[in-house]
Design a protein around this motif. Structure first.
Motif, PDB file in Angstrom:
ATOM      1  N   ALA A 110       0.827  -1.212   0.000  1.00 11.84           N
ATOM      2  CA  ALA A 110       0.000   0.000   0.000  1.00 11.84           C
ATOM      3  C   ALA A 110       0.861   1.262   0.000  1.00 11.84           C
ATOM      4  CB  ALA A 110      -0.938  -0.015   1.196  1.00 11.84           C
ATOM      5  N   ALA A 111       1.926   1.238   0.784  1.00 12.46           N
ATOM      6  CA  ALA A 111       2.819   2.401   0.819  1.00 12.46           C
ATOM      7  C   ALA A 111       3.482   2.613  -0.531  1.00 12.46           C
ATOM      8  CB  ALA A 111       3.871   2.210   1.910  1.00 12.46           C
ATOM      9  N   GLN A 112       3.894   1.517  -1.144  1.00  9.66           N
ATOM     10  CA  GLN A 112       4.510   1.621  -2.466  1.00  9.66           C
ATOM     11  C   GLN A 112       3.514   2.157  -3.491  1.00  9.66           C
ATOM     12  OE1 GLN A 112       7.427  -1.296  -4.143  1.00  9.66           O
ATOM     13  NE2 GLN A 112       5.688  -1.908  -5.385  1.00  9.66           N
ATOM     14  N   ALA A 113       2.304   1.644  -3.464  1.00  5.66           N
ATOM     15  CA  ALA A 113       1.284   2.111  -4.405  1.00  5.66           C
ATOM     16  C   ALA A 113       1.007   3.595  -4.210  1.00  5.66           C
ATOM     17  CB  ALA A 113       0.001   1.296  -4.231  1.00  5.66           C
ATOM     18  N   GLY A 114       0.999   4.033  -2.966  1.00  4.72           N
ATOM     19  CA  GLY A 114       0.779   5.454  -2.693  1.00  4.72           C
ATOM     20  C   GLY A 114       1.897   6.317  -3.239  1.00  4.72           C
ATOM     21  N   TRP A 115       3.133   5.833  -3.103  1.00  5.19           N
ATOM     22  CA  TRP A 115       4.270   6.602  -3.608  1.00  5.19           C
ATOM     23  C   TRP A 115       4.255   6.649  -5.137  1.00  5.19           C
ATOM     24  CZ3 TRP A 115       7.228  10.200  -1.891  1.00  5.19           C
ATOM     25  CH2 TRP A 115       8.375  10.560  -2.596  1.00  5.19           C
ATOM     26  N   VAL A 116       3.983   5.509  -5.759  1.00  2.96           N
ATOM     27  CA  VAL A 116       3.909   5.457  -7.225  1.00  2.96           C
ATOM     28  C   VAL A 116       2.828   6.408  -7.737  1.00  2.96           C
ATOM     29  CG1 VAL A 116       3.316   3.969  -9.191  1.00  2.96           C
ATOM     30  CG2 VAL A 116       4.848   3.125  -7.402  1.00  2.96           C
ATOM     31  N   GLU A 117       1.709   6.468  -7.019  1.00  2.00           N
ATOM     32  CA  GLU A 117       0.621   7.369  -7.399  1.00  2.00           C
ATOM     33  C   GLU A 117       1.073   8.822  -7.319  1.00  2.00           C
ATOM     34  OE1 GLU A 117      -3.806   8.671  -5.764  1.00  2.00           O
ATOM     35  OE2 GLU A 117      -2.901   6.792  -5.089  1.00  2.00           O
ATOM     36  N   GLN A 118       1.825   9.155  -6.261  1.00  2.00           N
ATOM     37  CA  GLN A 118       2.312  10.532  -6.132  1.00  2.00           C
ATOM     38  C   GLN A 118       3.269  10.901  -7.257  1.00  2.00           C
ATOM     39  OE1 GLN A 118       3.382  12.197  -2.197  1.00  2.00           O
ATOM     40  NE2 GLN A 118       3.023  10.111  -1.477  1.00  2.00           N
ATOM     41  N   VAL A 119       4.175   9.981  -7.584  1.00  2.00           N
ATOM     42  CA  VAL A 119       5.126  10.231  -8.666  1.00  2.00           C
ATOM     43  C   VAL A 119       4.388  10.500  -9.970  1.00  2.00           C
ATOM     44  CG1 VAL A 119       6.942   9.184 -10.078  1.00  2.00           C
ATOM     45  CG2 VAL A 119       6.997   8.929  -7.581  1.00  2.00           C
ATOM     46  N   ALA A 120       3.395   9.666 -10.275  1.00  2.00           N
ATOM     47  CA  ALA A 120       2.624   9.826 -11.510  1.00  2.00           C
ATOM     48  C   ALA A 120       1.801  11.108 -11.488  1.00  2.00           C
ATOM     49  CB  ALA A 120       1.724   8.618 -11.715  1.00  2.00           C
ATOM     50  N   GLU A 121       1.216  11.416 -10.331  1.00  2.00           N
ATOM     51  CA  GLU A 121       0.380  12.606 -10.220  1.00  2.00           C
ATOM     52  C   GLU A 121       1.196  13.879 -10.445  1.00  2.00           C
ATOM     53  OE1 GLU A 121      -2.581  14.772  -6.941  1.00  2.00           O
ATOM     54  OE2 GLU A 121      -1.685  12.817  -6.509  1.00  2.00           O
ATOM     55  N   LEU A 122       2.373  13.941  -9.850  1.00  2.00           N
ATOM     56  CA  LEU A 122       3.227  15.110 -10.041  1.00  2.00           C
ATOM     57  C   LEU A 122       3.635  15.255 -11.501  1.00  2.00           C
ATOM     58  CD1 LEU A 122       5.492  14.874  -6.872  1.00  2.00           C
ATOM     59  CD2 LEU A 122       3.899  16.715  -7.406  1.00  2.00           C
ATOM     60  N   ALA A 123       3.989  14.149 -12.130  1.00  2.00           N
ATOM     61  CA  ALA A 123       4.378  14.204 -13.541  1.00  2.00           C
ATOM     62  C   ALA A 123       3.220  14.666 -14.407  1.00  2.00           C
ATOM     63  CB  ALA A 123       4.873  12.838 -14.000  1.00  2.00           C
ATOM     64  N   GLY A 124       2.007  14.250 -14.043  1.00  2.00           N
ATOM     65  CA  GLY A 124       0.830  14.606 -14.818  1.00  2.00           C
ATOM     66  C   GLY A 124       0.507  16.078 -14.818  1.00  2.00           C
ATOM     67  N   HIS A 125       1.042  16.819 -13.856  1.00  2.00           N
ATOM     68  CA  HIS A 125       0.815  18.261 -13.784  1.00  2.00           C
ATOM     69  C   HIS A 125       1.862  19.050 -14.562  1.00  2.00           C
ATOM     70  CE1 HIS A 125      -2.513  17.876 -11.081  1.00  2.00           C
ATOM     71  NE2 HIS A 125      -1.792  17.325 -10.126  1.00  2.00           N
ATOM     72  N   THR A 126       2.761  18.345 -15.250  1.00  2.00           N
ATOM     73  CA  THR A 126       3.834  19.007 -15.980  1.00  2.00           C
ATOM     74  C   THR A 126       3.767  18.666 -17.464  1.00  2.00           C
ATOM     75  OG1 THR A 126       5.468  17.216 -15.856  1.00  2.00           O
ATOM     76  CG2 THR A 126       5.260  18.651 -13.923  1.00  2.00           C
ATOM     77  N   LEU A 127       4.738  19.167 -18.208  1.00  2.00           N
ATOM     78  CA  LEU A 127       4.838  18.879 -19.639  1.00  2.00           C
ATOM     79  C   LEU A 127       5.690  17.639 -19.925  1.00  2.00           C
ATOM     80  CD1 LEU A 127       5.448  22.524 -20.970  1.00  2.00           C
ATOM     81  CD2 LEU A 127       3.273  21.288 -20.817  1.00  2.00           C
ATOM     82  N   TYR A 128       6.271  17.046 -18.903  1.00  2.00           N
ATOM     83  CA  TYR A 128       7.161  15.896 -19.120  1.00  2.00           C
ATOM     84  C   TYR A 128       6.517  14.771 -19.928  1.00  2.00           C
ATOM     85  CZ  TYR A 128      11.011  17.481 -16.128  1.00  2.00           C
ATOM     86  OH  TYR A 128      12.074  18.171 -15.601  1.00  2.00           O
ATOM     87  N   PRO A 129       5.283  14.381 -19.635  1.00  2.00           N
ATOM     88  CA  PRO A 129       4.701  13.257 -20.396  1.00  2.00           C
ATOM     89  C   PRO A 129       4.513  13.526 -21.886  1.00  2.00           C
ATOM     90  CG  PRO A 129       3.526  13.578 -18.314  1.00  2.00           C
ATOM     91  CD  PRO A 129       4.410  14.775 -18.510  1.00  2.00           C
ATOM     92  N   LYS A 130       4.684  14.768 -22.319  1.00  2.00           N
ATOM     93  CA  LYS A 130       4.528  15.074 -23.737  1.00  2.00           C
ATOM     94  C   LYS A 130       5.742  14.648 -24.562  1.00  2.00           C
ATOM     95  CE  LYS A 130       1.337  18.989 -23.275  1.00  2.00           C
ATOM     96  NZ  LYS A 130       0.267  18.395 -24.115  1.00  2.00           N
ATOM     97  N   ALA A 131       6.819  14.252 -23.891  1.00  2.00           N
ATOM     98  CA  ALA A 131       8.044  13.879 -24.600  1.00  2.00           C
ATOM     99  C   ALA A 131       8.227  12.370 -24.593  1.00  2.00           C
ATOM    100  CB  ALA A 131       9.251  14.545 -23.944  1.00  2.00           C
ATOM    101  N   ALA A 132       8.690  11.843 -25.716  1.00  2.00           N
ATOM    102  CA  ALA A 132       9.049  10.423 -25.804  1.00  2.00           C
ATOM    103  C   ALA A 132      10.506  10.291 -25.358  1.00  2.00           C
ATOM    104  CB  ALA A 132       8.862   9.910 -27.222  1.00  2.00           C
TER     105      ALA A 132
END
Length: 552
Positions: free
Chosen positions: A471-493
């Protein structure tokens, strides 16, 4: 695990790798805390990334005075010659530290870890090497580096090419002389951008095959003065402490403000200044460059304008203009005369975006209906970043779980330090940490200190097994993804997303909350008794701290 009759050697800790991370782990755990540490290193000596990456022009893209250990005796004795050190000087520094700490006596060189299995009955790792050795240890620590496994392209007919093929990530120790040769370079990422100007000075002809144009800015490299070195050494403690609280773990240019708030005439002037003097500071001109598309496009267009000012042939300049991704969302390269190189009469650029490389032949490379003939080919095709080294080892955790299978849908980790299902395994600068977006030496030192403190806690409390809770790992992974989702990073391959390796899951591999914030989170975990980890005592009593989700 394969069959072997070799009697195992026993250690407290087995470390995989002897680069910056592995050396520091040996010094901190062996010399500082008295652990029996054995490191396994596939190279013939220390250095890790800097042992293998000997390609022409290889250079650090963080300032050398801070791309170094904070050990006070060493930082007072060692003097860097340039603002951005080249590979030979960095490797010389690494060897200087290795001698000072006497780390080599704890390292098996020319050896690769092939398998590691967690023995649940004895709560220890059994490690196998390609030399037939077996090692047993309570803890296994991966110091494998983020850019240590070259990404190998597989073009048809590669084996038929009559000349040598070199990969920038495995460059011959004695170097390569391209004098008078017709040379191809495939790839225009960081290693291509650094090597192309140097190869162009040697080769009779150089052809660069580019699939995606890459943003790069001048390194503004120069020799350091004696006065600069003296001032830095006198103020190292203050400078190092201040850097710990920054986003990237290094002191640099501060933003002018957000794009909407600044005078764009002044901003243009500031970009001009940073282009000439600060290297990576160009993308930090606004505090929202990696969030605002408008801010990013302003900086991106500034760099495109520079390309057209520098490159004399308009068609070549147009090919070199990056339009596929926002600036900074792929690793921003620092260069020394990269764009100027395309003004040389012996250099040509071939785009393989619309018409990819078809095949290799004994004479060269075929693109479309044209065969280019070469004497040598250089593959500047990057790395299987962050996870590649570990996924190539047969790592088996609790319940016969395989790490490569656990990461099949994308790398998961708790804090970038531990992985659920793999007890007593730690990763230095692992997936989900901020390391690949920071001065990695600062991240390495932080992780090594945190792991050392945690091992002391486990020893003091009589805990024989620790594991990241699901559960702790899943929570951390979710935070990492959520932060990235608020940026332009996912627009790059990018390799930040694993996209450069065919078949690798598209998952953002870094924590974007900043180095200072991340350090504070890790410190709170330690202060609170390590929530998010499951602890087992010799009586197999499990202490469950997984109920609290760690947040920033």
């Amino acid at each position: 695990m394969s069959e072997t009759t070799t009697a195992p050697t026993r250690h407290d800790v087995v470390v995989i790798g002897a680069g910056f991370s592995g050396m520091l782990l040996i010094h901190r755990l062996r010399d500082g805390l008295g652990y029996d540490v054995k490191a396994i290193e596939r190279g013939e000596d220390v250095g890790g990334t800097w042992f293998w990456n000997r390609y022409p022009g290889a250079r650090c893209d963080f300032e050398s005075e801070f791309y170094s250990y904070s050990d006070n005796e060493i930082q007072q004795e060692w003097s860097w010659s340039e603002r951005y050190a080249a590979q030979p000087e960095i490797l010389e520094y690494i060897n200087f530290v290795a001698d000072r700490w006497d780390v080599r006596r704890s390292i098996d060189f020319d050896t690769s870890v092939t398998a590691a299995t967690f023995d649940e009955g004895r709560n220890l790792w059994v490690v196998e090497t390609d030399r037939g050795a077996r090692l047993e240890a309570r803890y296994l620590i991966a110091a494998t580096g983020n850019l240590s496994v070259p990404s190998e392209p597989t073009f048809p007919g590669m084996e038929s090419f009559a000349g040598p093929i070199h990969h920038t990530g495995r460059w011959p120790k004695d170097g390569v002389d391209f004098t008078g040769q017709r040379v191809a370079v495939i790839g225009t990422g960081s290693s291509g951008i650094q090597s192309i100007p140097v190869i162009a000075e040697q080769a009779a002809e150089l052809t660069v095959f580019q699939r995606t144009a890459t943003f790069t800015v001048p390194a503004a490299n120069r020799p350091l003065t004696d006065r600069e070195r003296q001032v830095t050494k006198a103020n190292y403690p203050v400078l190092r402490e201040a850097a710990k609280h920054t986003r990237a773990g290094i002191l640099g240019e501060q933003p002018m403000g957000s794009f909407a708030e600044v005078d764009l005439v002044l901003a243009r002037g500031e970009l001009e200044r940073r282009w000439r003097t600060t290297g990576l500071g160009v993308t930090a001109t606004f505090n929202d460059t990696l969030v605002s598309e408008e801010a990013n496009e302003f900086v991106s267009q500034f760099v495109r304008d520079k390309i057209n000012q520098i490159v004399e042939d308009p068609a070549t300049a147009k090919l070199l203009e990056p339009h596929d991704y926002p600036i900074g969302t792929k690793r921003l390269a620092l260069d020394t005369g990269y764009y100027e190189t395309y003004n040389r009469p012996n250099v040509r650029l071939v785009s393989v975006r619309q018409t990819p490389i078809d095949r290799f032949t004994p004479r060269g490379i075929v693109v479309g209906d044209h065969e280019y003939e070469f004497d040598a080919i250089v593959l500047a095709t990057g790395f299987d970043a962050v996870t590649g080294a570990l996924e190539r080892i047969d790592i088996e955790g609790r319940g016969a779980a395989k790490l490569a299978e656990a990461w099949a849908e994308g790398a998961t980790s708790y804090l970038g330090l531990a992985v659920h299902g793999f007890p007593n395994l730690f990763t230095v600068t692992g997936p989900g940490s901020p390391a690949i977006l920071t001065n990695v030496l600062a991240s390495i030192e932080h992780h090594v200190e945190w792991i050392a403190d945690y091992l002391e806690f486990l020893r003091r409390e009589g805990i024989v097994r620790t594991e990241a809770d699901a559960a702790a790992q899943a929570g951390w992974v979710e935070q990492v993804a959520e932060l990235a989702g608020h940026t332009l990073y996912p627009k790059a391959a990018s390799w930040y997303m694993g996209v450069n390796v065919p078949g690798k899951p598209r998952v953002f591999l870094a924590y974007l909350g900043g180095f200072g914030t991340y350090r504070a989170i890790c410190s709170k975990v330690a202060a609170d008794g390590y929530p998010g980890f499951l602890h087992t005592t010799p009586t197999h009593e499990v202490t469950d701290h997984d109920s609290e989700r760690v947040t920033s």
